[in-house]
Design an enzyme around this catalytic site. Structure first.
Site, short mmCIF file in Angstrom:
data_model
loop_
_atom_site.label_atom_id
_atom_site.label_comp_id
_atom_site.label_asym_id
_atom_site.label_seq_id
_atom_site.Cartn_x
_atom_site.Cartn_y
_atom_site.Cartn_z
N HIS A 80 43.22 -13.99 157.26
CA HIS A 80 42.27 -13.67 156.19
C HIS A 80 41.62 -14.93 155.62
O HIS A 80 40.42 -14.92 155.31
CB HIS A 80 42.97 -12.88 155.08
CG HIS A 80 43.59 -11.61 155.55
ND1 HIS A 80 44.51 -10.90 154.81
CD2 HIS A 80 43.42 -10.90 156.71
CE1 HIS A 80 44.88 -9.81 155.48
NE2 HIS A 80 44.24 -9.80 156.63
N HIS A 237 38.31 -3.73 157.93
CA HIS A 237 39.37 -4.74 157.85
C HIS A 237 39.74 -5.26 159.24
O HIS A 237 40.00 -6.45 159.42
CB HIS A 237 40.62 -4.21 157.16
CG HIS A 237 41.68 -5.27 157.05
ND1 HIS A 237 41.63 -6.29 156.11
CD2 HIS A 237 42.76 -5.53 157.82
CE1 HIS A 237 42.65 -7.10 156.29
NE2 HIS A 237 43.35 -6.67 157.32
N ASP A 241 39.80 -9.12 160.43
CA ASP A 241 40.90 -9.76 161.15
C ASP A 241 40.40 -10.46 162.42
O ASP A 241 40.81 -11.58 162.73
CB ASP A 241 41.95 -8.73 161.55
CG ASP A 241 42.94 -8.41 160.45
OD1 ASP A 241 43.01 -9.16 159.45
OD2 ASP A 241 43.66 -7.39 160.59
N HIS A 264 45.73 -8.20 166.65
CA HIS A 264 45.87 -9.65 166.74
C HIS A 264 46.26 -10.11 168.15
O HIS A 264 45.80 -11.15 168.62
CB HIS A 264 46.91 -10.14 165.73
CG HIS A 264 46.57 -9.80 164.32
ND1 HIS A 264 45.48 -10.34 163.66
CD2 HIS A 264 47.17 -8.98 163.42
CE1 HIS A 264 45.44 -9.87 162.43
NE2 HIS A 264 46.44 -9.04 162.26
#
Length: 294
Positions: A80, A237, A241, A264
């Protein structure tokens, strides 16, 4: 931006790590041109406590991006802050923290944007380097995928699908610059499911998670009394990321990112695939006197 930037002065803040639950104090300090972003664990004194950001430094990607150095010193949940650095044009910074994980703040990048705004930014007399995508690069893992494609600007496209009726299938496709990031993505929070919390905590994760720093879903309802900030906050969001995960490359992208059900792990696989295919990209600058591909 044609030139590199660092922070004008120290930005000091504190908060709780979403996974460790540890209270951590942080100072973001100026760094010289071409230094990149370096995290420094001030609580570690018996070995090398500097963890420079790079694609190869990413050592874990379960529910967050973790970087580490050769001495085993790690810093968790950097994505973030890295997204805010990327889109606000911070190329060089030293991030000092006295614990193992970056504070989660409210679960989005907005607090970091505000902190960087307060600290200010300083132009440096060195050209900002961009990674220009010349040929498609893709990684696929089952129904999940991520790819980078040539484009004239940075574009971010993401698609998610969850069985939960609260989320369902969502997609976002945006040309991305600083103003678009501030307007479209920065305030979008991380999210999770109430039924997974106990299992995550048994694994040593989500110990600092709460309704203060995450959107929590239970069945067909959102537990946060304030509800969502945007109807499609979840996919936005995920796009946030991805921006932070890509910035471990050390330079912003000129190209289009497309993520489908990605997280991720796949984002970092894509970073490593890019680094392994130097013919598919080039470093370039946009400074008028230095606008040459290198």
């Amino acid at each position: 931006m044609a030139c590199q930037h660092t922070v004008l002065g120290p930005a000091i803040f504190a908060g709780v790590g979403v996974h460790t639950g540890a209270h951590v104090r942080v100072a973001v300090r100026p760094a010289p041109a071409d230094a990149g972003v370096v995290f420094v664990r001030t609580d570690v004194t018996d070995r090398d406590n500097r963890v420079p950001v790079s694609g190869e430094a990413v050592c874990k990607t379960q529910l967050g991006t973790v970087i580490g150095n050769a001495d085993g010193v790690t810093v968790s949940t950097i994505e973030h802050l890295m997204a805010a650095f990327a889109m606000l044009g911070v190329d060089n910074a030293v991030v000092e923290l006295d614990g193992p994980e970056m504070p989660i703040m409210d679960g989005s990048s907005e607090p970091f944007v505000q902190i960087l705004d307060q600290a200010g930014r300083r132009r440096q007399e060195a050209p900002r380097r961009y990674i220009e995508i010349l040929a498609p690069i893709e990684v696929v893992d089952g129904d999940k995928s991520a790819r980078l494609l040539p484009a004239e600007r940075f574009e971010m496209a993401f698609e998610i699908a969850f069985a939960s009726p609260v989320i369902g299938r969502q997609a976002v496709d945006l040309p991305m610059d600083e103003q678009a990031f501030r307007r479209e993505l920065a305030d979008c929070r991380t999210f999770g499911f109430a039924h997974e919390v106990e299992a995550l905590r048994a694994m040593g994760l989500a110990r600092g998670g709460s309704l203060e720093n995450a959107v929590v879903i239970e069945g067909d309802r959102i537990l946060n009394p304030e509800g969502l900030r945007r109807p499609d906050e979840f996919v936005r969001h995920k796009a946030l990321d991805a921006i932070g995960d890509l910035y471990v490359l050390g330079a912003p992208i000129v190209g289009r990112f497309e993520g489908k059900l990605a997280g991720h792990g796949i984002n970092n696989q894509l970073v490593r695939a890019l680094l392994d295919q130097p013919q598919a990209w080039r470093v370039r600058t946009f400074a008028p006197e230095l606008a040459l591909a290198v």
